[in-house]
Enzyme design. Structure first.
Site, PDB file in Angstrom:
ATOM      1  N   ILE A   1       0.858  -1.176   0.000  1.00  0.00           N
ATOM      2  CA  ILE A   1       0.000   0.000   0.000  1.00  0.00           C
ATOM      3  C   ILE A   1       0.899   1.232   0.000  1.00  0.00           C
ATOM      4  CG2 ILE A   1      -2.048  -1.025   1.044  1.00  0.00           C
ATOM      5  CD1 ILE A   1      -1.143  -0.183   3.739  1.00  0.00           C
ATOM      6  N   ASP A   2       0.352   2.351  -0.466  1.00  0.00           N
ATOM      7  CA  ASP A   2       1.148   3.559  -0.618  1.00  0.00           C
ATOM      8  C   ASP A   2       1.694   4.061   0.714  1.00  0.00           C
ATOM      9  OD1 ASP A   2       0.454   3.517  -3.319  1.00  0.00           O
ATOM     10  OD2 ASP A   2      -1.312   4.777  -3.005  1.00  0.00           O
ATOM     11  N   LYS A   3       2.744   4.853   0.630  1.00  0.00           N
ATOM     12  CA  LYS A   3       3.401   5.400   1.816  1.00  0.00           C
ATOM     13  C   LYS A   3       2.411   6.052   2.782  1.00  0.00           C
ATOM     14  CE  LYS A   3       6.512   9.129   3.186  1.00  0.00           C
ATOM     15  NZ  LYS A   3       7.294  10.298   2.727  1.00  0.00           N
TER      16      LYS A   3
ATOM     17  N   THR B   1      -0.847   5.764   2.876  1.00  0.00           N
ATOM     18  CA  THR B   1      -2.023   4.951   3.181  1.00  0.00           C
ATOM     19  C   THR B   1      -1.656   4.030   4.335  1.00  0.00           C
ATOM     20  OG1 THR B   1      -2.762   4.984   0.874  1.00  0.00           O
ATOM     21  CG2 THR B   1      -3.651   3.242   2.281  1.00  0.00           C
TER      22      THR B   1
ATOM     23  N   ARG C   1      -7.433   5.730  -5.341  1.00  0.00           N
ATOM     24  CA  ARG C   1      -7.191   7.160  -5.503  1.00  0.00           C
ATOM     25  C   ARG C   1      -7.575   7.632  -6.910  1.00  0.00           C
ATOM     26  NH1 ARG C   1      -1.064   7.589  -3.587  1.00  0.00           N
ATOM     27  NH2 ARG C   1      -1.414   9.823  -3.927  1.00  0.00           N
TER      28      ARG C   1
END
EC number: 5.4.99.-
Length: 303
Positions: free
Chosen positions: A137-139, A141, A237
């Site tokens: 998962i993104d930084k 998130t 997103r």
């Protein structure tokens, strides 16, 4: 050494080679790609070229990625939020602001650095920089991730992701009032032809499906739960922006005038999968971090 091949598409025509390659993988930096080109690790139609080479449609680009040494990942003691662990799998709640695995610009302080200190037996399928990492998962998130401790577990967990049987539900705060109580966004995702650092809905993209349910309608915002059917880069997103309801706080896809969250209001709150060894279905739930809950409470108080 790992070698990958890419055929230049219409939307990549006339783009500088180093810029185009940087957009292929989230983990590649411009300087890193430029060094590969200078070292002769990148060939276009079988020949070495310069970094400023302008790509042409149907160019065949072969990238040979140099081997990474074990010492590139240094174990670091961290207070990891472990939700479950046995001999095959770890489920960890990643805090917002933490990168999942080392990459140029983020050599330390990542989840992998912490996992390396926590346990020595992680799957090696994804190489030394991403040991045990099945999905990410993104930084900015936060939320739950499953990590494989051996290759058997890794292969079976990836198989579930491919077969779309893993339960992945996210909580999000988005701009605007969504009129529908639920919906499905089925729109292919790929690199944004106008900005290779972003993803976008493009006809040539990979299939991507997101389901959403409205949890609460607030003053100019909506609190939603999104369930992933596929797991493309930045999927929620981009999909929410695509339907006109971008995530609050999102610096890449959201509006400039947004909530002061220092990152998108997105949390991977529910994760469920079949245990790779026992065959038992396991499901875990983690509440959003404090900044997410406090922001939501403020919005609920002023509606």
């Amino acid at each position: 050494m790992e070698t990958m091949e890419h055929i230049v598409r219409e939307e990549e025509k006339s783009v500088r080679l180093d810029k185009m390659l940087t957009g292929l993988e989230q983990d590649w930096s411009r300087s890193q790609v430029q060094q590969w080109i200078k070292d002769g690790n990148v060939k276009v139609n079988g020949s070495a070229v310069k970094t400023n080479y302008k790509c042409a449609v149907d160019d065949v680009i072969a990238i040979t990625i140099p081997e990474l040494e074990e010492l590139d990942v240094i174990p670091e003691e961290m207070d990891l939020d472990i939700y479950y662990e046995d001999g095959d799998v770890i489920v960890v709640n990643k805090p917002r602001g933490m990168v999942v695995h080392p990459a140029p610009g983020h050599p330390s302080g990542t989840l992998v650095n912490g996992l390396m200190a926590h346990c020595k037996d992680l799957s090696g399928i994804n190489g030394v920089l991403r040991p045990g990492i099945v999905h990410r998962i993104d930084k900015d998130t936060s939320g739950l991730l499953m990590v494989a401790k051996n290759d058997m577990a890794h292969e079976k967990l990836v198989e579930q992701l491919v077969n779309k049987t893993v339960t992945r539900k996210y909580k999000a705060i988005v701009h605007g009032i969504i009129p529908h109580d639920q919906g499905t966004i089925d729109a292919p995702l790929g690199r944004d032809p106008k900005d290779r650092q972003r993803m976008a809905v493009v006809d040539s993209g990979r299939d991507a499906v997101t389901h959403f349910n409205v949890l609460d309608r607030l003053a100019a915002f909506t609190y939603v739960e999104c369930q992933l059917e596929t797991g493309r880069t930045h999927q929620i997103r981009v999909h929410m922006k695509y339907i006109g309801f971008p995530l609050a706080g999102d610096p890449k896809y959201g509006p400039k005038k947004t909530l002061d969250l220092d990152g998108q209001a997105l949390h991977a709150g529910i994760l469920g999968f079949v245990h790779p060894r026992t065959g038992e279905y396991l499901e875990f739930e983690a509440e959003p971090p404090a900044v997410f809950r406090q922001t939501l409470q403020k919005l609920q108080n002023i509606r």
